[in-house]
Design an enzyme around this catalytic site. Structure first.
Site, mmCIF file in Angstrom:
data_model
loop_
_atom_site.group_PDB
_atom_site.id
_atom_site.type_symbol
_atom_site.label_atom_id
_atom_site.label_comp_id
_atom_site.label_asym_id
_atom_site.label_seq_id
_atom_site.Cartn_x
_atom_site.Cartn_y
_atom_site.Cartn_z
ATOM 1 N N ASP A 83 17.904 4.588 -38.192
ATOM 2 C CA ASP A 83 16.718 3.744 -38.134
ATOM 3 C C ASP A 83 16.073 3.742 -36.743
ATOM 4 O O ASP A 83 16.762 3.765 -35.720
ATOM 5 C CB ASP A 83 17.112 2.310 -38.519
ATOM 6 C CG ASP A 83 15.935 1.447 -38.919
ATOM 7 O OD1 ASP A 83 14.968 1.993 -39.483
ATOM 8 O OD2 ASP A 83 15.999 0.232 -38.690
ATOM 9 N N GLU A 135 6.434 4.944 -39.337
ATOM 10 C CA GLU A 135 5.765 3.643 -39.246
ATOM 11 C C GLU A 135 4.344 3.809 -38.718
ATOM 12 O O GLU A 135 4.110 4.554 -37.768
ATOM 13 C CB GLU A 135 6.562 2.722 -38.317
ATOM 14 C CG GLU A 135 5.975 1.328 -38.161
ATOM 15 C CD GLU A 135 6.853 0.430 -37.307
ATOM 16 O OE1 GLU A 135 6.307 -0.381 -36.543
ATOM 17 O OE2 GLU A 135 8.091 0.552 -37.398
ATOM 18 N N GLY A 211 11.652 -6.058 -40.977
ATOM 19 C CA GLY A 211 11.653 -7.468 -40.616
ATOM 20 C C GLY A 211 11.819 -8.402 -41.791
ATOM 21 O O GLY A 211 11.352 -9.545 -41.758
ATOM 22 N N SER A 213 14.316 -10.075 -42.766
ATOM 23 C CA SER A 213 15.149 -11.250 -42.501
ATOM 24 C C SER A 213 14.313 -12.513 -42.372
ATOM 25 O O SER A 213 14.789 -13.616 -42.680
ATOM 26 C CB SER A 213 15.962 -11.055 -41.216
ATOM 27 O OG SER A 213 16.924 -10.044 -41.364
#
Length: 281
Positions: A83, A135, A211, A213
């Site tokens: 990642d 990304e 993101g 979480s």
């Protein structure tokens, strides 16, 4: 169980209109907890190690090998993913350890540089059968950066630009900025679901939510319905891990055996993994 590939897990999720959760590994207990949570949920998961996690180990690839060993001994279908890679040498090292996919992160570069570097990485990866994620528009909160609000200028991915980016780079999946942020310890992010739908309509490859979480359960379910496929989770595991360790040491201030607090920490993370996995089914 033999390792599966991230590409196969994502393709299965797309076919069945569901998500696939990917969890970040820092310690051996993280890897064990992810495998345990997946076994309890009776579903697949992705174990991913970031470039920062490799740097934490002094640049050594021991964490990759250990995580692969845990995944191979699990009864759940698991894949290995590298990642947020910016170092091309690390990109090239992952395949030998059984990592079937990489997220190549050129999001801090200019658009033109991002396209060039990512296209080069995708060509290299595809020649070796590696699935490549990238990304467009930087998701905030990386490496201590402040989280980005969904409406901050430049904080959201434009669908037209995203479609062109995918065509020009040849990537297999696209991480998009839609209101989430890395390193959130509270689940208060508000996703732009209209934007997710517009991106899904414009982009021909699966979408990735970084993101996660910080995203409430209901928003994760809505995001999957709107078109998100790969759901990345990291900080939620760390929050559970640290909370369990803190509770144990508070209750046992003279304790010194790390197994006494790592056991509840691993169990706490497994519970978080299982919970997130059930959101994607």
């Amino acid at each position: 169980m033999p390792l599966t590939t991230t590409g196969a897990l994502v393709a299965h999720a797309v076919t069945h209109s569901r998500g696939i959760a990917a969890f970040n590994v820092i310690t051996l207990e993280h890897a064990e907890a992810i495998a345990l949570g997946a076994e309890r949920a009776g579903t697949a998961a992705v174990l991913q190690i970031s470039e920062n996690a490799v740097k934490f180990r002094g640049g050594r690839l021991t964490a990759l090998a250990a995580t692969a060993a845990v995944a191979r001994t699990s009864s759940a279908p698991l894949s290995l993913h590298l990642d947020h890679v910016t170092d091309t040498a690390l990109l090239r090292a992952a395949h030998a350890e059984g990592f079937s996919s990489v997220m190549f992160d050129a999001s801090k570069l200019t658009y033109a540089e991002n396209v060039k570097e990512t296209a080069d990485a995708a060509r290299w990866a595809h020649e070796r059968g590696i699935w490549l994620e990238a990304e467009l528009c930087e998701v905030g909160g990386k490496a201590g950066e402040a989280p980005l609000d969904a409406h901050t200028p430049g904080a959201r991915t434009d669908p037209t630009e995203a479609a062109a980016y995918v065509t020009d780079t040849g990537i297999d999946a696209l991480a998009v900025a839609v209101g989430s942020s890395h390193a959130m310890t509270e689940r208060t992010a508000a996703l732009d679901h209209d934007l997710i739908g517009a991106l899904r309509a414009a982009v021909p490859v699966p979408l990735v939510l970084h993101g996660s979480s910080g995203v409430p359960d209901t928003d994760i379910r809505r995001a999957i319905t709107a078109g998100m496929t790969k759901i990345n989770v990291g900080t939620a595991l760390n929050t559970a891990f640290t909370g369990a360790v803190r509770d144990h040491l508070t209750a046992h201030p003279t304790g010194v055996d790390p197994r006494r607090y790592l056991t509840p920490a691993r169990e706490a993370m497994a519970g978080v993994v299982e919970s997130f996995l059930r959101l994607t089914i």
